[in-house]
Design an enzyme around this catalytic site. Structure first.
Site, PDB file in Angstrom:
ATOM      1  N   ASP A 195       0.829  -1.203   0.000  1.00 37.80           N
ATOM      2  CA  ASP A 195       0.000   0.000   0.000  1.00 37.80           C
ATOM      3  C   ASP A 195       0.870   1.263   0.000  1.00 37.80           C
ATOM      4  O   ASP A 195       1.951   1.281   0.588  1.00 37.80           O
ATOM      5  CB  ASP A 195      -0.917   0.008   1.230  1.00 37.80           C
ATOM      6  N   ALA A 226       8.057   4.575   6.643  1.00 40.37           N
ATOM      7  CA  ALA A 226       7.790   3.168   6.343  1.00 40.37           C
ATOM      8  C   ALA A 226       6.604   2.686   7.161  1.00 40.37           C
ATOM      9  O   ALA A 226       6.182   3.344   8.114  1.00 40.37           O
ATOM     10  CB  ALA A 226       9.028   2.330   6.680  1.00 40.37           C
ATOM     11  N   LYS A 227       6.123   1.530   6.775  1.00 41.51           N
ATOM     12  CA  LYS A 227       4.936   0.960   7.447  1.00 41.51           C
ATOM     13  C   LYS A 227       5.100   0.861   8.958  1.00 41.51           C
ATOM     14  O   LYS A 227       4.160   1.052   9.713  1.00 41.51           O
ATOM     15  CB  LYS A 227       4.643  -0.436   6.898  1.00 41.51           C
ATOM     16  N   ARG A 228       6.347   0.574   9.381  1.00 40.16           N
ATOM     17  CA  ARG A 228       6.559   0.378  10.828  1.00 40.16           C
ATOM     18  C   ARG A 228       6.340   1.669  11.620  1.00 40.16           C
ATOM     19  O   ARG A 228       6.279   1.659  12.850  1.00 40.16           O
ATOM     20  CB  ARG A 228       7.967  -0.161  11.094  1.00 40.16           C
ATOM     21  N   ASP A 229       6.198   2.798  10.926  1.00 41.70           N
ATOM     22  CA  ASP A 229       6.031   4.073  11.619  1.00 41.70           C
ATOM     23  C   ASP A 229       4.606   4.329  12.077  1.00 41.70           C
ATOM     24  O   ASP A 229       4.260   5.448  12.446  1.00 41.70           O
ATOM     25  CB  ASP A 229       6.531   5.228  10.737  1.00 41.70           C
TER      26      ASP A 229
END
Ligand code: GLU
Length: 307
Positions: A24, A246-249
């Protein structure tokens, strides 16, 4: 229509957003898409979308990305071009370069390239030309050893200047860039150049992490007799640690935000504020109120939400 687009009856030039369907889009990607749309709209260009799916594809991702872009009002003015349907065009471009004596086989491993490129006098990130002048015998030896060649461009310059609308003149490295990878996949730089020209794209708005690719792409376009587009490299979005967002954020995709109870307009408003137009809630508002000189030139520290 293949490489011309109609808006209001007139055939126009085009800008584009060219995501890789590997997951995404996060707020930083969406912000770049909004900027690409705005630069195109405000210069009376069509806005096109291209799916760069030669590599790193995740099932269903292209559809989700297009739906997210549409939810923000970023509808393309023509059909979405998908790179995996364009293999013949890339082969033709390689054949053109081959006929001009501009292509050679490279048998180097990634490791060999890294070692050679870190030699004291190698220009940063440049392929050192190890396989440029192999003899037929040397090539045969490598093939017999089971190595499959990539195809590289025989470049006759080492740098090239490009002009960027936001950043001004930029001179960067041009090396013997890969045209077709060892696994047979056409290389990013080749596909971008061939497709931008095919789609009539004469304005490239993208993240400034790709600024260093533009001298290579401009040079390649020239060799293929294709026009060099106008470049607009926009600052990237960063996460809280200062690394690329990034997604981990946290909740950084549109779907994450919708799940958390926000609307697409809320997300657009956040992006609008980050590009210097607080108070705009739709791309229509932005088209009227945003101007390029409002765009902050520093990276954007996007605020993730807890997931
Ligand atoms: N597909 C590339 C990416 O998602 C962008 C290519 C380009 O804009 O030239 O990073």
């Amino acid at each position: 229509m293949t490489n011309a687009h109609r808006r209001g009856g007139a055939v126009t030039a085009a800008g584009r957003f060219a995501p890789s369907p590997s997951g995404d889009l996060h707020l930083g990607n969406l912000r770049t898409a909004v900027l690409a749309w705005l630069f195109a709209r405000q210069s009376d260009r069509a806005f096109l979308i291209r799916m760069e799916d030669l590599d790193r594809v995740r099932e269903g991702s292209a559809e989700r990305q297009l739906a997210d872009l549409a939810a923000l009002g970023l509808d393309p003015d023509g059909p979405v071009l998908t790179q995996s349907s364009r293999r013949d065009a890339y082969d033709d471009a390689i054949a053109t370069l081959q006929a001009a004596g501009r292509v050679y086989e490279c048998f180097c491993t990634r490791r060999e390239i890294q070692q050679a490129a870190s030699a004291p006098h190698a220009p940063q990130g440049a392929y050192p030309g190890t396989c440029r002048n192999l003899t037929d015998t040397e090539r045969d030896e490598r093939r017999r050893a089971g190595r499959r060649p990539a195809l590289r461009l025989r470049a006759d310059v080492t740098t090239r200047a490009v002009h960027d609308v936001l950043l001004g003149d930029h001179t960067g490295v041009v090396d013997d860039l890969v045209l077709r990878r060892t696994d047979g996949v056409p290389a990013y730089n080749l596909a971008v150049v061939v497709d931008d020209a095919f789609q009539g794209v004469d304005q490239v708005v993208r993240g400034d992490d790709l600024l260093s690719s533009s001298p290579r792409q401009a040079y390649l376009a020239g060799l293929l007799g294709l026009p060099v587009p106008e470049y607009v490299h926009v600052p990237l979005a960063l996460g809280p640690t200062g690394a690329r967002l990034a997604k981990r954020d946290g909740a950084v995709t549109l779907r994450d935000r919708l799940d958390a109870g926000e609307s697409a307009d809320d997300v657009l408003a956040e992006i609008a504020a980050s590009i210097g137009a607080p108070g705009c809630r739709t791309v229509g508002d932005l088209a009227v109120r945003w101007r390029p000189d409002l765009l902050p030139r520093e990276p954007w520290y996007a605020v993730g939400r807890d997931t």
